[in-house]
Design a protein around this motif. Sequence first.
Motif, PDB file in Angstrom:
ATOM      1  N   ASN A  49       0.825  -1.203   0.000  1.00 57.58           N
ATOM      2  CA  ASN A  49       0.000   0.000   0.000  1.00 57.58           C
ATOM      3  C   ASN A  49       0.863   1.260   0.000  1.00 57.58           C
ATOM      4  O   ASN A  49       0.570   2.224  -0.708  1.00 57.58           O
ATOM      5  CB  ASN A  49      -0.930  -0.029   1.205  1.00 57.58           C
ATOM      6  CG  ASN A  49      -1.899   1.105   1.212  1.00 57.58           C
ATOM      7  OD1 ASN A  49      -2.108   1.803   0.232  1.00 57.58           O
ATOM      8  ND2 ASN A  49      -2.505   1.309   2.360  1.00 57.58           N
ATOM      9  N   TRP A  50       1.915   1.257   0.804  1.00 53.44           N
ATOM     10  CA  TRP A  50       2.827   2.400   0.868  1.00 53.44           C
ATOM     11  C   TRP A  50       3.472   2.640  -0.491  1.00 53.44           C
ATOM     12  O   TRP A  50       3.529   3.779  -0.979  1.00 53.44           O
ATOM     13  CB  TRP A  50       3.876   2.150   1.945  1.00 53.44           C
ATOM     14  CG  TRP A  50       4.915   3.215   2.058  1.00 53.44           C
ATOM     15  CD1 TRP A  50       4.753   4.459   2.605  1.00 53.44           C
ATOM     16  CD2 TRP A  50       6.267   3.123   1.627  1.00 53.44           C
ATOM     17  NE1 TRP A  50       5.933   5.152   2.537  1.00 53.44           N
ATOM     18  CE2 TRP A  50       6.885   4.360   1.937  1.00 53.44           C
ATOM     19  CE3 TRP A  50       7.018   2.138   1.013  1.00 53.44           C
ATOM     20  CZ2 TRP A  50       8.216   4.614   1.654  1.00 53.44           C
ATOM     21  CZ3 TRP A  50       8.341   2.391   0.727  1.00 53.44           C
ATOM     22  CH2 TRP A  50       8.933   3.625   1.044  1.00 53.44           C
ATOM     23  N   TYR A  51       3.958   1.595  -1.139  1.00 48.55           N
ATOM     24  CA  TYR A  51       4.595   1.727  -2.441  1.00 48.55           C
ATOM     25  C   TYR A  51       3.599   2.179  -3.514  1.00 48.55           C
ATOM     26  O   TYR A  51       3.893   3.055  -4.329  1.00 48.55           O
ATOM     27  CB  TYR A  51       5.239   0.395  -2.844  1.00 48.55           C
ATOM     28  CG  TYR A  51       5.839   0.430  -4.232  1.00 48.55           C
ATOM     29  CD1 TYR A  51       7.014   1.126  -4.470  1.00 48.55           C
ATOM     30  CD2 TYR A  51       5.216  -0.214  -5.292  1.00 48.55           C
ATOM     31  CE1 TYR A  51       7.559   1.181  -5.731  1.00 48.55           C
ATOM     32  CE2 TYR A  51       5.752  -0.167  -6.558  1.00 48.55           C
ATOM     33  CZ  TYR A  51       6.923   0.532  -6.770  1.00 48.55           C
ATOM     34  OH  TYR A  51       7.458   0.583  -8.026  1.00 48.55           O
ATOM     35  N   TYR A  52       2.413   1.623  -3.489  1.00 56.39           N
ATOM     36  CA  TYR A  52       1.393   1.966  -4.469  1.00 56.39           C
ATOM     37  C   TYR A  52       0.944   3.415  -4.305  1.00 56.39           C
ATOM     38  O   TYR A  52       0.739   4.129  -5.280  1.00 56.39           O
ATOM     39  CB  TYR A  52       0.214   1.001  -4.321  1.00 56.39           C
ATOM     40  CG  TYR A  52      -0.799   1.071  -5.428  1.00 56.39           C
ATOM     41  CD1 TYR A  52      -0.446   0.749  -6.737  1.00 56.39           C
ATOM     42  CD2 TYR A  52      -2.102   1.455  -5.167  1.00 56.39           C
ATOM     43  CE1 TYR A  52      -1.378   0.805  -7.755  1.00 56.39           C
ATOM     44  CE2 TYR A  52      -3.050   1.519  -6.180  1.00 56.39           C
ATOM     45  CZ  TYR A  52      -2.673   1.187  -7.476  1.00 56.39           C
ATOM     46  OH  TYR A  52      -3.593   1.260  -8.486  1.00 56.39           O
ATOM     47  N   THR A  53       0.819   3.870  -3.073  1.00 50.80           N
ATOM     48  CA  THR A  53       0.478   5.267  -2.817  1.00 50.80           C
ATOM     49  C   THR A  53       1.586   6.192  -3.309  1.00 50.80           C
ATOM     50  O   THR A  53       1.316   7.250  -3.886  1.00 50.80           O
ATOM     51  CB  THR A  53       0.221   5.494  -1.313  1.00 50.80           C
ATOM     52  OG1 THR A  53      -0.793   4.596  -0.880  1.00 50.80           O
ATOM     53  CG2 THR A  53      -0.205   6.912  -1.020  1.00 50.80           C
ATOM     54  N   TYR A  54       2.821   5.776  -3.129  1.00 51.85           N
ATOM     55  CA  TYR A  54       3.954   6.566  -3.628  1.00 51.85           C
ATOM     56  C   TYR A  54       3.911   6.655  -5.152  1.00 51.85           C
ATOM     57  O   TYR A  54       4.152   7.720  -5.729  1.00 51.85           O
ATOM     58  CB  TYR A  54       5.270   5.951  -3.153  1.00 51.85           C
ATOM     59  CG  TYR A  54       6.480   6.495  -3.854  1.00 51.85           C
ATOM     60  CD1 TYR A  54       6.870   7.820  -3.656  1.00 51.85           C
ATOM     61  CD2 TYR A  54       7.226   5.704  -4.714  1.00 51.85           C
ATOM     62  CE1 TYR A  54       7.981   8.334  -4.302  1.00 51.85           C
ATOM     63  CE2 TYR A  54       8.336   6.211  -5.363  1.00 51.85           C
ATOM     64  CZ  TYR A  54       8.704   7.521  -5.153  1.00 51.85           C
ATOM     65  OH  TYR A  54       9.795   8.026  -5.802  1.00 51.85           O
ATOM     66  N   GLN A  55       3.594   5.558  -5.811  1.00 47.02           N
ATOM     67  CA  GLN A  55       3.550   5.561  -7.275  1.00 47.02           C
ATOM     68  C   GLN A  55       2.406   6.428  -7.808  1.00 47.02           C
ATOM     69  O   GLN A  55       2.542   7.090  -8.829  1.00 47.02           O
ATOM     70  CB  GLN A  55       3.407   4.138  -7.807  1.00 47.02           C
ATOM     71  CG  GLN A  55       4.625   3.269  -7.612  1.00 47.02           C
ATOM     72  CD  GLN A  55       5.834   3.806  -8.367  1.00 47.02           C
ATOM     73  OE1 GLN A  55       5.724   4.272  -9.491  1.00 47.02           O
ATOM     74  NE2 GLN A  55       6.988   3.758  -7.715  1.00 47.02           N
ATOM     75  N   LEU A  56       1.272   6.444  -7.137  1.00 50.02           N
ATOM     76  CA  LEU A  56       0.113   7.184  -7.629  1.00 50.02           C
ATOM     77  C   LEU A  56       0.077   8.639  -7.164  1.00 50.02           C
ATOM     78  O   LEU A  56      -0.364   9.512  -7.916  1.00 50.02           O
ATOM     79  CB  LEU A  56      -1.175   6.495  -7.191  1.00 50.02           C
ATOM     80  CG  LEU A  56      -1.492   5.174  -7.873  1.00 50.02           C
ATOM     81  CD1 LEU A  56      -2.762   4.594  -7.303  1.00 50.02           C
ATOM     82  CD2 LEU A  56      -1.622   5.358  -9.369  1.00 50.02           C
ATOM     83  N   PHE A  57       0.495   8.904  -5.924  1.00 45.70           N
ATOM     84  CA  PHE A  57       0.320  10.242  -5.367  1.00 45.70           C
ATOM     85  C   PHE A  57       1.647  10.851  -4.954  1.00 45.70           C
ATOM     86  O   PHE A  57       2.224  11.630  -5.687  1.00 45.70           O
ATOM     87  CB  PHE A  57      -0.657  10.205  -4.185  1.00 45.70           C
ATOM     88  CG  PHE A  57      -2.002   9.650  -4.559  1.00 45.70           C
ATOM     89  CD1 PHE A  57      -2.866  10.364  -5.348  1.00 45.70           C
ATOM     90  CD2 PHE A  57      -2.389   8.389  -4.122  1.00 45.70           C
ATOM     91  CE1 PHE A  57      -4.109   9.863  -5.704  1.00 45.70           C
ATOM     92  CE2 PHE A  57      -3.623   7.870  -4.469  1.00 45.70           C
ATOM     93  CZ  PHE A  57      -4.487   8.602  -5.262  1.00 45.70           C
ATOM     94  N   GLU A  58       2.094  10.555  -3.764  1.00 48.13           N
ATOM     95  CA  GLU A  58       3.330  11.122  -3.236  1.00 48.13           C
ATOM     96  C   GLU A  58       3.890  10.205  -2.169  1.00 48.13           C
ATOM     97  O   GLU A  58       3.227   9.279  -1.702  1.00 48.13           O
ATOM     98  CB  GLU A  58       3.094  12.510  -2.658  1.00 48.13           C
ATOM     99  CG  GLU A  58       2.166  12.526  -1.467  1.00 48.13           C
ATOM    100  CD  GLU A  58       1.877  13.915  -0.947  1.00 48.13           C
ATOM    101  OE1 GLU A  58       1.628  14.015   0.264  1.00 48.13           O
ATOM    102  OE2 GLU A  58       1.895  14.876  -1.722  1.00 48.13           O
TER     103      GLU A  58
END
Length: 144
Positions: A49-58
């Motif tokens: 989830n942390w990595y996916y949030t980084y890829q999509l948002f910040e």
Amino acid sequence: MSSVTAERKNGIAALILVKPVSVSSYMIARWVMALLIVWFSYFMGILANWYYTYQLFELINLSLMLKGMLLYGLWLTLIVTLIFFFGSISNTSGVTAALTFAVTIVLSSISSILSKKLDWLPSNILKYTGELWTNGYLRKEQSL
């Protein structure tokens, strides 16, 4: 849900407990393994989830994410403990699930109704985790 009840029904628990293994050490070993599986799965999900949030948002602060994960993990530990407790006293996994679900609902309801008086209830961990992830810190509430 049926880790204890299914082993009692299938006779696996009887095969293990005829050896020099105490019931408490058998149950603690099963509980620890269930906690390891839950915590590992939860950690991998949070990391994804942390990595996916980084890829999509910040980028989100990793230490803040891990603090919230540890806090919410205490709630998951309580749920696993309730499952093992009710699994050891009931004969079917359905009763285990229903009792665990009922206790969880009662705890959450009581903590939402009496949130000012019963700030120490374990179901408040959900509120604290959300507050930590939203604000970046846990604020101390002022008592009246």
